[in-house]
Design a protein around this motif. Structure first.
Motif, short mmCIF file in Angstrom:
data_model
loop_
_atom_site.label_atom_id
_atom_site.label_comp_id
_atom_site.label_asym_id
_atom_site.label_seq_id
_atom_site.Cartn_x
_atom_site.Cartn_y
_atom_site.Cartn_z
N THR A 212 0.99 47.65 -5.05
CA THR A 212 0.70 46.64 -5.29
C THR A 212 -0.05 46.36 -6.92
O THR A 212 -0.77 47.06 -7.17
N VAL B 252 0.17 38.18 -16.75
CA VAL B 252 -0.20 37.25 -16.96
C VAL B 252 -0.71 36.39 -15.06
O VAL B 252 -0.53 36.25 -14.39
N GLU B 253 -1.15 37.95 -14.69
CA GLU B 253 -1.55 37.81 -13.76
C GLU B 253 -0.77 37.24 -11.93
O GLU B 253 -1.01 37.01 -11.17
N GLU B 254 1.01 38.18 -12.57
CA GLU B 254 1.82 37.50 -11.43
C GLU B 254 1.25 39.01 -10.45
O GLU B 254 1.22 40.29 -11.29
N LYS B 255 1.47 38.97 -8.77
CA LYS B 255 1.17 39.78 -8.33
C LYS B 255 2.28 40.19 -7.91
O LYS B 255 3.65 39.91 -7.39
N ILE B 256 2.92 41.56 -8.24
CA ILE B 256 3.69 42.05 -7.62
C ILE B 256 3.93 43.49 -7.10
O ILE B 256 2.55 44.03 -6.90
N PHE C 44 -0.75 43.45 -10.58
CA PHE C 44 -1.10 42.51 -11.28
C PHE C 44 -0.49 42.23 -12.78
O PHE C 44 -0.99 43.90 -13.37
N THR C 45 0.95 41.51 -13.40
CA THR C 45 1.07 41.86 -14.64
C THR C 45 0.01 41.40 -15.56
O THR C 45 -0.46 40.61 -14.87
N GLU D 278 10.19 46.74 -9.57
CA GLU D 278 9.89 46.00 -9.13
C GLU D 278 10.59 46.15 -7.50
O GLU D 278 11.93 45.54 -7.64
#
Length: 125
Positions: free
Chosen positions: A90, A95-99, A92-93, A124
């Motif tokens: 996991t 922009v703090e998007e968790k993927i 964080f991008t 992803e």
């Protein structure tokens, strides 16, 4: 074909596949970052080159604020053991998007059998 032509062709191939790809030296400093890696993470090639992969990939932190991947890194294990490793990670991008990523790491080995670094391929999930 000349060595230069083959090298350029190989880099063009890597830049045009949909999976993120990065290559590191033995110390896990990034020496190559493809376009899909930029798109998935939101980080440009310019800002990641010569940085440690665990700094760039923005893995979650433990309770002490230390990166979970710094010492438990599939690429570190690949470089030390000289074998392919597949894991889910996991991040964080920008922009703090968790993927969640499916990650496969492979050693880069020269003709003398020496490990020179590693390559990570990720997508992803």
């Amino acid at each position: 074909m000349s060595i230069t032509t083959v090298r350029k062709y190989a880099l063009d191939i890597l830049d045009n596949i949909n999976d993120g790809v990065f290559v590191t030296n033995k110390k896990r400093k990034i020496i190559y970052w493809n376009k899909a890696a930029e798109e998935i993470t939101g980080k440009s090639k310019k800002e990641v080159l010569n940085k440690s992969c665990y700094e760039v990939m923005n893995f979650p932190l433990n309770d002490q604020g230390k990166c979970l991947c710094e010492n438990n890194c599939p690429l570190l294990s690949t470089i030390k053991e000289g074998k392919v490793i597949k894991r889910y990670k996991t991040i964080f991008t920008r922009v703090e998007e968790k993927i969640t990523l499916g990650v496969s790491t492979s050693p880069i080995i020269n003709p003398l059998g020496q490990v020179l670094g590693g390559v990570a391929v990720f997508r992803e999930i």
